[in-house]
Scaffold this motif. Structure first.
Motif, PDB file in Angstrom:
ATOM      1  N   TYR A  58     -37.969 125.153  46.165  1.00  0.00           N
ATOM      2  CA  TYR A  58     -39.226 124.450  46.395  1.00  0.00           C
ATOM      3  C   TYR A  58     -39.007 123.049  46.961  1.00  0.00           C
ATOM      4  CZ  TYR A  58     -41.895 128.087  44.042  1.00  0.00           C
ATOM      5  OH  TYR A  58     -42.478 129.294  43.716  1.00  0.00           O
ATOM      6  N   CYS A  59     -37.986 122.370  46.420  1.00  0.00           N
ATOM      7  CA  CYS A  59     -37.750 120.988  46.860  1.00  0.00           C
ATOM      8  C   CYS A  59     -36.775 120.903  48.030  1.00  0.00           C
ATOM      9  CB  CYS A  59     -37.224 120.168  45.680  1.00  0.00           C
ATOM     10  SG  CYS A  59     -37.380 118.384  45.873  1.00  0.00           S
ATOM     11  N   GLY A  60     -36.060 122.002  48.306  1.00  0.00           N
ATOM     12  CA  GLY A  60     -35.177 122.023  49.468  1.00  0.00           C
ATOM     13  C   GLY A  60     -33.838 121.347  49.279  1.00  0.00           C
ATOM     14  N   GLY A 190     -45.584 120.342  42.622  1.00  0.00           N
ATOM     15  CA  GLY A 190     -45.281 121.481  43.486  1.00  0.00           C
ATOM     16  C   GLY A 190     -45.605 121.192  44.941  1.00  0.00           C
ATOM     17  N   TYR A 191     -46.757 120.564  45.184  1.00  0.00           N
ATOM     18  CA  TYR A 191     -47.123 120.213  46.560  1.00  0.00           C
ATOM     19  C   TYR A 191     -46.184 119.149  47.114  1.00  0.00           C
ATOM     20  CZ  TYR A 191     -51.412 122.894  45.980  1.00  0.00           C
ATOM     21  OH  TYR A 191     -52.311 123.914  45.777  1.00  0.00           O
ATOM     22  N   TRP A 192     -45.803 118.201  46.274  1.00  0.00           N
ATOM     23  CA  TRP A 192     -44.849 117.182  46.703  1.00  0.00           C
ATOM     24  C   TRP A 192     -43.522 117.825  47.105  1.00  0.00           C
ATOM     25  CZ3 TRP A 192     -44.803 112.052  43.403  1.00  0.00           C
ATOM     26  CH2 TRP A 192     -46.008 111.381  43.621  1.00  0.00           C
ATOM     27  N   TRP A 193     -43.024 118.739  46.266  1.00  0.00           N
ATOM     28  CA  TRP A 193     -41.722 119.365  46.551  1.00  0.00           C
ATOM     29  C   TRP A 193     -41.739 120.119  47.866  1.00  0.00           C
ATOM     30  CZ3 TRP A 193     -41.349 121.591  40.925  1.00  0.00           C
ATOM     31  CH2 TRP A 193     -41.014 120.542  40.058  1.00  0.00           C
ATOM     32  N   ARG A 194     -42.797 120.863  48.110  1.00  0.00           N
ATOM     33  CA  ARG A 194     -42.855 121.627  49.361  1.00  0.00           C
ATOM     34  C   ARG A 194     -42.972 120.699  50.565  1.00  0.00           C
ATOM     35  NH1 ARG A 194     -45.696 125.126  45.864  1.00  0.00           N
ATOM     36  NH2 ARG A 194     -47.730 124.301  46.426  1.00  0.00           N
ATOM     37  N   ALA A 195     -43.677 119.586  50.389  1.00  0.00           N
ATOM     38  CA  ALA A 195     -43.784 118.610  51.478  1.00  0.00           C
ATOM     39  C   ALA A 195     -42.427 117.969  51.765  1.00  0.00           C
ATOM     40  CB  ALA A 195     -44.811 117.536  51.120  1.00  0.00           C
ATOM     41  N   VAL A 196     -41.690 117.645  50.701  1.00  0.00           N
ATOM     42  CA  VAL A 196     -40.361 117.051  50.871  1.00  0.00           C
ATOM     43  C   VAL A 196     -39.421 118.042  51.544  1.00  0.00           C
ATOM     44  CG1 VAL A 196     -38.329 116.225  49.612  1.00  0.00           C
ATOM     45  CG2 VAL A 196     -40.613 115.458  48.940  1.00  0.00           C
ATOM     46  N   LYS A 197     -39.529 119.301  51.178  1.00  0.00           N
ATOM     47  CA  LYS A 197     -38.675 120.331  51.774  1.00  0.00           C
ATOM     48  C   LYS A 197     -38.962 120.485  53.269  1.00  0.00           C
ATOM     49  CE  LYS A 197     -37.764 125.309  51.589  1.00  0.00           C
ATOM     50  NZ  LYS A 197     -38.084 126.591  50.899  1.00  0.00           N
ATOM     51  N   ASP A 198     -40.233 120.470  53.653  1.00  0.00           N
ATOM     52  CA  ASP A 198     -40.602 120.694  55.047  1.00  0.00           C
ATOM     53  C   ASP A 198     -40.265 119.496  55.932  1.00  0.00           C
ATOM     54  OD1 ASP A 198     -41.533 123.197  54.422  1.00  0.00           O
ATOM     55  OD2 ASP A 198     -43.609 122.566  54.162  1.00  0.00           O
ATOM     56  N   ASN A 199     -40.638 118.296  55.463  1.00  0.00           N
ATOM     57  CA  ASN A 199     -40.412 117.097  56.275  1.00  0.00           C
ATOM     58  C   ASN A 199     -40.497 115.860  55.391  1.00  0.00           C
ATOM     59  OD1 ASN A 199     -40.557 114.908  58.140  1.00  0.00           O
ATOM     60  ND2 ASN A 199     -41.268 116.316  59.721  1.00  0.00           N
ATOM     61  N   GLU A 201     -39.816 112.686  55.872  1.00  0.00           N
ATOM     62  CA  GLU A 201     -40.406 111.496  56.489  1.00  0.00           C
ATOM     63  C   GLU A 201     -41.932 111.611  56.550  1.00  0.00           C
ATOM     64  OE1 GLU A 201     -37.875 113.161  57.742  1.00  0.00           O
ATOM     65  OE2 GLU A 201     -36.229 111.733  57.489  1.00  0.00           O
ATOM     66  N   ALA A 202     -42.417 112.776  56.971  1.00  0.00           N
ATOM     67  CA  ALA A 202     -43.862 112.975  57.032  1.00  0.00           C
ATOM     68  C   ALA A 202     -44.485 112.927  55.644  1.00  0.00           C
ATOM     69  CB  ALA A 202     -44.177 114.320  57.697  1.00  0.00           C
ATOM     70  N   ALA A 203     -43.792 113.501  54.657  1.00  0.00           N
ATOM     71  CA  ALA A 203     -44.300 113.478  53.285  1.00  0.00           C
ATOM     72  C   ALA A 203     -44.407 112.049  52.765  1.00  0.00           C
ATOM     73  CB  ALA A 203     -43.381 114.302  52.383  1.00  0.00           C
ATOM     74  N   GLU A 204     -43.389 111.240  53.056  1.00  0.00           N
ATOM     75  CA  GLU A 204     -43.406 109.850  52.598  1.00  0.00           C
ATOM     76  C   GLU A 204     -44.520 109.067  53.265  1.00  0.00           C
ATOM     77  OE1 GLU A 204     -39.984 106.759  51.229  1.00  0.00           O
ATOM     78  OE2 GLU A 204     -39.663 107.879  53.080  1.00  0.00           O
ATOM     79  N   SER A 205     -44.784 109.351  54.532  1.00  0.00           N
ATOM     80  CA  SER A 205     -45.858 108.654  55.241  1.00  0.00           C
ATOM     81  C   SER A 205     -47.233 108.999  54.677  1.00  0.00           C
ATOM     82  CB  SER A 205     -45.804 109.004  56.729  1.00  0.00           C
ATOM     83  OG  SER A 205     -46.148 110.363  56.945  1.00  0.00           O
ATOM     84  N   LEU A 206     -47.324 110.147  53.993  1.00  0.00           N
ATOM     85  CA  LEU A 206     -48.594 110.566  53.391  1.00  0.00           C
ATOM     86  C   LEU A 206     -48.722 110.151  51.936  1.00  0.00           C
ATOM     87  CD1 LEU A 206     -48.842 114.172  54.904  1.00  0.00           C
ATOM     88  CD2 LEU A 206     -50.165 112.145  55.561  1.00  0.00           C
ATOM     89  N   GLY A 207     -47.759 109.381  51.459  1.00  0.00           N
ATOM     90  CA  GLY A 207     -47.853 108.858  50.107  1.00  0.00           C
ATOM     91  C   GLY A 207     -47.013 109.574  49.069  1.00  0.00           C
TER      92      GLY A 207
END
Length: 333
Positions: A58-60, A190-199, A201-207
């Motif tokens: 999930y977290c990559g 869970g949503y944070w982990w999937r965002a971190v796994k995908d991208n 930098e983009a996840a961090e820019s979204l908070g």
């Protein structure tokens, strides 16, 4: 929340409850001790792979050093029980807590690494810990620890006459690992982990607090794996560094999730149900030839699945389901 999504979540939970109920009845019909032993190991590795999947799927953050936490759980329980008389149940919690803290301590420098550098770091750390335990006299060094058996008792979590108590605890552990994953999957983490796994930098820019999300995944994953290690120590009644911290444990935690479908809810369970019995059966019936036929069969299956369906068996089943739905729709009046 979307109604279809909520219905799917309820369906997953009801399906899991039904499968657990069916699994609980299997020992009533299967009396062979060897088969019961395979079922215990299958459930244990399903729980371990599910736990590994939280961090790596999930977290990559692909880890090949989770044998470290498995070994810490086993040694914490064994040492507390043999040296100080502390019941294994407290050893499980203690081993889980220690592993979670160590996972976060190691994550502080390691989560700044990416890709294969992080994978290599996890392997090096686990192998270093293995060498330390092999030379730690208090923990029995390379000779290990022989856990004294005091008879059948849930209090000391030791059973000689039947493997069924171990089976039901392994089933409960697998259910807990699955439920924790199911619950976290739809949570903020869970949503944070999937965002971190995908991208990241983009996840961090979204908070998304990327570093904290990785630390949380590592702590949960390590805690559950350590509980599995504590269970294994009581199950076999003897541990040494190689038997609980060897690199093969890290692989056997990862492979069921990879084969079943990494980063999916059902992948680790499906992979464990296929791989672990195959491993035990091939080792028993054709591994004794000394030619490594069991390893050839085991490795060939993994290669074939990886080439045919990189998303794992869950992805394969999803594709078949979509094709079947399209065909039904095409022939519908």
């Amino acid at each position: 929340m979307d109604k279809n999504f909520a219905a799917r979540r309820r369906h997953e939970l009801m399906l899991a409850a039904a499968l657990a109920a069916v699994a609980a009845m299997v020992p009533l019909f299967v009396k062979d001790v060897y088969v019961q032993n395979i079922m215990v190991l299958t459930l244990m590795y399903a729980a371990l792979s599910q736990s590994w999947n939280i961090l790596s799927g999930y977290c990559g953050q692909i880890s090949l050093g989770h044998a470290l936490y498995f070994g810490i759980g086993a040694y914490t329980t064994a040492l507390l029980f043999t040296k100080f008389g502390v019941l294994p149940w407290f050893g499980m919690l203690g081993g889980g807590a220690i592993s979670a803290l160590i996972a976060m301590a190691l994550g502080y420098p390691c989560f700044r690494l990416r890709g294969h550098y992080f994978v290599i770091a996890t392997i090096v750390i686990a192998e270093t810990a293995l060498l330390l335990f092999q030379n730690w006299d208090f923990a029995g060094a390379a000779l290990g620890i022989d856990i004294p058996v005091h008879g059948d008792s849930w209090l000391t979590f030791q059973f000689l006459r039947s493997k069924l108590p171990y089976f039901y605890f392994a089933l409960a552990l697998a259910c807990v690992a699955w439920f924790v994953t199911w619950w976290l999957e739809d949570s903020k983490w869970g949503y944070w982990w999937r965002a971190v796994k995908d991208n990241p930098e983009a996840a961090e820019s979204l908070g998304v607090v990327v570093f904290n999300s990785k630390m949380g995944a590592a702590a949960v994953s390590a805690f559950l794996v350590a509980v599995g290690g504590s269970f294994y120590a009581q199950f076999v009644s003897y541990i040494d560094p190689e038997s609980v911290m060897g690199f093969q444990f890290s692989l056997l935690m990862a492979l069921p999730a990879v084969v079943g479908g990494i980063g999916t809810l059902w992948g680790p369970l499906l992979g464990a149900v296929i791989l672990i019995p195959l491993t035990e059966l091939t080792r028993s019936f054709i591994g004794g030839s000394g030619r490594g036929v069991d390893l050839i069969v085991y490795g060939s299956l993994i290669v074939l699945i990886s080439l045919a369906r990189p998303q794992g068996l869950v992805g394969l089943f999803a594709q078949v389901k979509r094709q079947f739905a399209r065909r039904r729709k095409a022939v519908a009046p």
